[in-house]
Scaffold this active site. Structure first.
Site, short mmCIF file in Angstrom:
data_model
loop_
_atom_site.label_atom_id
_atom_site.label_comp_id
_atom_site.label_asym_id
_atom_site.label_seq_id
_atom_site.Cartn_x
_atom_site.Cartn_y
_atom_site.Cartn_z
CB VAL A 197 6.27 2.78 5.51
CG1 VAL A 197 6.44 1.36 5.59
CG2 VAL A 197 5.72 3.12 4.49
CB CYS A 198 1.77 1.42 5.93
SG CYS A 198 0.26 1.11 5.27
CB ALA A 199 -0.71 0.85 9.57
CE1 TYR A 250 -2.85 3.56 2.67
CE2 TYR A 250 -4.73 4.12 3.96
CZ TYR A 250 -4.31 3.44 2.91
OH TYR A 250 -5.10 3.38 1.82
CB SER A 296 7.14 6.44 4.08
OG SER A 296 6.91 6.88 2.93
#
Length: 236
Positions: free
Chosen positions: A155-157, A176, A202
């Site tokens: 998720v994210c980075a 992200y 995500s």
């Protein structure tokens, strides 16, 4: 005296269910929270009580990992009944997260090598994602997961910084929504959660609860995921 004893007993019972410890002295009850995330001893004890179909989940963390994402993953999957292990890729088990919260991992990443995992789930955060990327042991585990057809997620980075940089991100993943991260992905999409084969990705802190519920659904099925979401007051 009997009424006081019953009152203290009720308080201790409620606190223990919340993961707190109560100490009674001088006629007063005070509560102390020792950890945000359960210790390895508590995790191992819980695992002994789980049914044999409990799924094993590895959550690697580092200094600078995102704490909302880490907690959403670990808390939600524990509710599903998974046996969740938090592994530090740093020299120490205690990691200082991206907003300064300190989290104590259960094991080092070296201890996770050689074990089979039903799912490996990477939180994001910077520079946490860079530390995850630079862990040879973690990358070896992720490559094994991908090649064996077992689930791995980020998720994210982390979809960009960790997975894409090591050739582990499939086309059509998400991350992200910063241009520098999206540029590392092949055909990135804007969906909050994306399931592509055995990879789930995500976008960030605000999507991490939905992300964790999707991970649980992949492990335990939609009916169980709907049940957990309802208990958590989450609309799906």
């Amino acid at each position: 005296a009997r009424d006081k004893h019953l009152k203290d007993l009720m308080i201790n019972t409620l606190l223990s269910r919340a993961g707190l410890v109560a100490l009674s002295f001088a006629g007063r009850t005070q509560a102390f929270t020792f950890r945000i995330i359960p210790s390895s001893t508590r995790l191992q004890h819980s695992a002994l009580q789980m049914s044999t179909d409990a799924k094993t989940v590895l959550v690697p963390i580092a200094d600078g990992s995102e704490e909302i994402e880490t907690t959403c993953i670990t808390d939600t999957l524990t509710r599903f009944g998974a046996s969740v292990t938090i592994a530090s890729v740093m020299p120490d088990l205690m990691c200082t997260m991206s907003r300064g919260i300190k989290v104590v991992a259960d094991v080092s990443i070296q201890d996770a090598v050689g074990k089979d995992w039903d799912l490996i789930a990477l939180p994001g955060g910077m520079p946490g994602a860079e530390h995850l990327r630079d862990s040879k042991e973690l990358i070896d585990l992720l490559e094994k997961q991908k090649n064996s057809g077992k689930m791995y997620s980020a998720v994210c980075a982390s979809p960009a910084v960790v997975l894409a940089s090591k050739g582990l991100a499939t086309p059509g993943a998400t991350c992200y929504p910063a241009e520098g991260f999206r540029a590392l992905l092949s055909d990135p999409v804007d969906d909050e959660v994306v399931v592509k084969d055995n990879l789930i990705t995500s976008k960030g802190p605000g999507t991490s609860l939905k992300f964790a519920l999707v991970l649980g659904e992949q492990l335990y099925g939609k009916e169980k995921a709907d049940e957990i979401a309802k208990a958590m007051l989450v609309q799906r």
